[in-house]
Design a protein around this motif. Structure first.
Motif, short mmCIF file in Angstrom:
data_model
loop_
_atom_site.label_atom_id
_atom_site.label_comp_id
_atom_site.label_asym_id
_atom_site.label_seq_id
_atom_site.Cartn_x
_atom_site.Cartn_y
_atom_site.Cartn_z
N PHE A 1 0.83 -1.21 0.00
CA PHE A 1 0.00 0.00 0.00
C PHE A 1 0.86 1.26 0.00
N VAL A 2 1.87 1.31 0.87
CA VAL A 2 2.74 2.48 0.95
C VAL A 2 3.51 2.65 -0.36
N PHE B 1 2.58 1.64 -3.33
CA PHE B 1 1.62 2.07 -4.35
C PHE B 1 1.34 3.57 -4.25
N ILE B 2 1.13 4.04 -3.02
CA ILE B 2 0.86 5.47 -2.81
C ILE B 2 2.05 6.32 -3.26
N GLU B 3 3.26 5.86 -2.95
CA GLU B 3 4.46 6.60 -3.34
C GLU B 3 4.57 6.71 -4.86
N LYS C 1 2.09 6.26 -7.22
CA LYS C 1 0.94 6.82 -7.92
C LYS C 1 0.59 8.25 -7.52
N SER C 2 0.92 8.61 -6.30
CA SER C 2 0.58 9.96 -5.84
C SER C 2 1.73 10.92 -6.08
N LEU D 1 2.55 13.14 -3.60
CA LEU D 1 2.71 13.70 -2.27
C LEU D 1 4.16 14.11 -2.03
N ALA E 1 9.65 5.88 1.25
CA ALA E 1 8.65 4.83 1.49
C ALA E 1 9.13 3.82 2.52
#
Length: 377
Positions: free
Chosen positions: A18-19, A21-23, A25-26, A28, A36
């Protein structure tokens, strides 16, 4: 509370995925300052501190076995697409700068350890950190595991790595516009001729993850079998780490290097290892982190003084010593970014220096870690 070892592993796999993926795709900005791997560690530690994972016999057993087999598999894959011959294609001044960076970092660790009178825990933590600051996160995990560093001490090392690295990278980027002043001070000639970017990681063709996982599993089982059979270098874990590293390096000289996807698969294993280690750490054990961070800054100060003195003696430009420094302390991504701020044609220099760290980081970290532990006795 999770008491099943299967659910325990699934929870950590989900967290790491999850972390990551967020790194990816986002957009932030927080990931520019908190990588990450650090995020995964923190969240895993939070779950452990909230007693989400029951510390029973089955979970402890699956933790030990997963880490024992995943670590050599990761090291093998991370090194498989590295070719040590590419490093020696760099110019003389860049090779001197890189060697100077490694020496100054090693000297800094030993000097600070002696000055601070490290106890066994601090010695182990900074031993693991030396693996990261001369290689990368994978080397840090390998060295920390081989030295038997506790989860709490490893957590300290990870925090120091994140805090000091972030500030150091910002400082080196800040210095970029002042390169001509530094080069005048060192009387260095123009050394930033364009270099051909050398591809260090295969990026073409289908990613053959199943084949890579099979090969890494074979290596992992093989090195563990050798260590279990009585062939030991210092201790069991050190044996598996060194053997997996050597096999990865040897594999990079063969057609195995052309198999695409080993970097991605190795990174996934690294994230899982970080989640595993974090799941055994607790928040209440991190009250003295300030001393560790200060020790890290002292190492950077010693590193800086030696690098500047070396630049004056060998007439090295700011680009050479800055990229050599960050390729050790930061890694491929940060060294590439810094190199690109000078000249995009020089990105390959940062990549090659950082990739060299993957090869030597484990060996240097093990050597430094054992020296620090010896000094702590």
């Amino acid at each position: 509370m999770i008491s099943s070892p299967l659910l325990y592993l699934l929870a950590l796999v989900f967290l790491a995925s999850f972390v990551s993926f967020i790194e990816q795709k986002s957009k932030l900005k927080i990931f520019k300052f908190v990588p990450a791997v650090v995020m995964i560690y923190i969240f895993s530690m939070v779950l452990a501190s909230l007693n989400v994972f029951e510390q029973n016999e089955d979970i402890n057993a699956v933790y030990e076995n997963t880490k024992k087999y995943l670590l050599p598999a990761m090291l093998f894959l991370m090194l498989l697409q590295v070719d040590i011959r590419d490093f020696f294609k760099l110019g003389k001044s860049l090779l001197i700068a890189y060697s100077l960076a490694v020496f100054s970092i090693v000297f800094g660790f030993i000097a600070v350890s002696w000055a601070f009178s490290f106890d066994a825990d601090m010695a182990g933590a900074f031993g693991a950190l030396s693996g990261s600051w001369t290689g990368g996160m994978a080397n840090m995990v390998a060295v920390g595991t081989a030295l038997g560093v506790s989860q709490e001490a490893f957590g300290y090392a990870l925090i120091v790595d994140s805090v000091n690295y972030t500030i150091w990278m910002m400082f080196l980027l800040f210095l970029t516009p002042f390169a001509h002043y530094f080069n005048a001070f060192t009387a260095s000639h123009e050394q930033m001729a364009k270099l051909e970017a050398i591809e260090c990681i295969a990026a073409l063709g289908k990613k053959r993850y199943l084949l890579l996982i099979f090969l890494s599993a074979l290596v992992s089982i093989g090195v563990n079998f050798l260590a279990y059979s009585g062939f030991e270098i210092l201790n069991y874990t050190t044996t598996t780490v060194i053997l997996a590293t050597v096999l990865g390096i040897l594999g990079s000289f063969t057609r195995l290097k052309t198999i695409n996807g080993s970097s991605s698969a190795g990174s996934a294993m690294l994230y899982m290892l970080i989640a595993l280690i974090g799941s055994k750490a607790l928040f209440e054990n991190f009250s003295g982190v300030g001393v560790y961070v200060f020790g890290g800054f002292c190492i950077l100060v010693i590193h800086t003084l030696i690098m500047v003195a070396g630049a004056k003696v060998f007439k090295l430009d700011l680009f050479s010593i800055a990229v050599a420094s960050l390729s050790n302390i930061g890694g491929v991504a940060s060294a590439s970014i810094l190199a690109a701020t000078y000249n995009r044609a020089l990105v390959g220099v940062g990549v090659l220096m950082a990739v060299m760290g993957f090869i030597i980081g484990t060996f240097v970290g093990l050597a430094v870690g054992n020296i620090l532990i010896w000094l702590a006795k």
